[in-house]
Write an enzyme that holds these catalytic residues in place. Structure first.
Site, PDB file in Angstrom:
ATOM      1  CD  GLU A  21      -2.771  -1.059   2.504  1.00 44.18           C
ATOM      2  OE1 GLU A  21      -3.927  -0.597   2.428  1.00 44.18           O
ATOM      3  OE2 GLU A  21      -2.271  -1.500   3.559  1.00 44.18           O
ATOM      4  CE1 TYR A  53     -15.848  26.234  -2.550  1.00 46.93           C
ATOM      5  CE2 TYR A  53     -17.303  27.267  -0.958  1.00 46.93           C
ATOM      6  CZ  TYR A  53     -16.896  27.087  -2.267  1.00 46.93           C
ATOM      7  OH  TYR A  53     -17.541  27.748  -3.277  1.00 46.93           O
ATOM      8  CD  GLU A  73      -7.932   3.759  13.059  1.00 44.91           C
ATOM      9  OE1 GLU A  73      -8.604   2.790  13.430  1.00 44.91           O
ATOM     10  OE2 GLU A  73      -7.106   3.680  12.113  1.00 44.91           O
ATOM     11  CE  LYS A  99      -6.228   1.255   2.986  1.00 48.62           C
ATOM     12  NZ  LYS A  99      -5.353   0.837   4.102  1.00 48.62           N
TER      13      LYS A  99
END
Length: 121
Positions: A21, A53, A73, A99
């Site tokens: 990954e 934004y 996290e 994900k």
């Protein structure tokens, strides 16, 4: 308290527990909400009186792709910390980090973590 919302912000990065990954990378999707007082920009109609934004998106992208994290996290917390540090107007931040291509042998739309933090002090 008012809120700015960004939905389905797609970013490519190199996060994950597996080495593959971190080498190949993958897509991630953010849903972001920040709470702040929008009285002034509602009255003035001036972008300088709000948190843009587009500036939020720029900061999220900058922080999210600058390092490689094992966990969603940790990545979500780093983004939240950066938003608080960059925009003192933001009082609360909620981040859902998805994900969709997690390397799990299962049929799913995505895995995700969601954190919600209030500014200290």
């Amino acid at each position: 308290m008012d809120k700015i919302i960004i939905k389905n912000l797609k970013l490519f990065a190199y996060h994950g527990v597996h080495e593959e990954e971190k080498i190949k990378g993958q897509n991630f999707i953010f849903d972001i909400a920040v709470w702040l007082n929008l009285d002034k920009p509602c009255e003035s109609d001036n972008v300088n009186d709000t948190v843009s934004y587009s500036e939020i998106i720029y900061k999220v992208r900058e922080v999210f792709v600058s390092e490689k994290y094992n966990l969603l996290e940790k990545a979500a917390q780093k983004v939240c910390d950066a938003l608080f540090n960059t925009f003192p107007e933001i009082m609360e931040c909620e981040i859902c980090l998805k994900k969709p291509d997690a390397p799990i042998n299962a049929d799913f739309d995505y895995v995700a973590v969601e954190i919600r933090r209030k500014r200290n002090g």
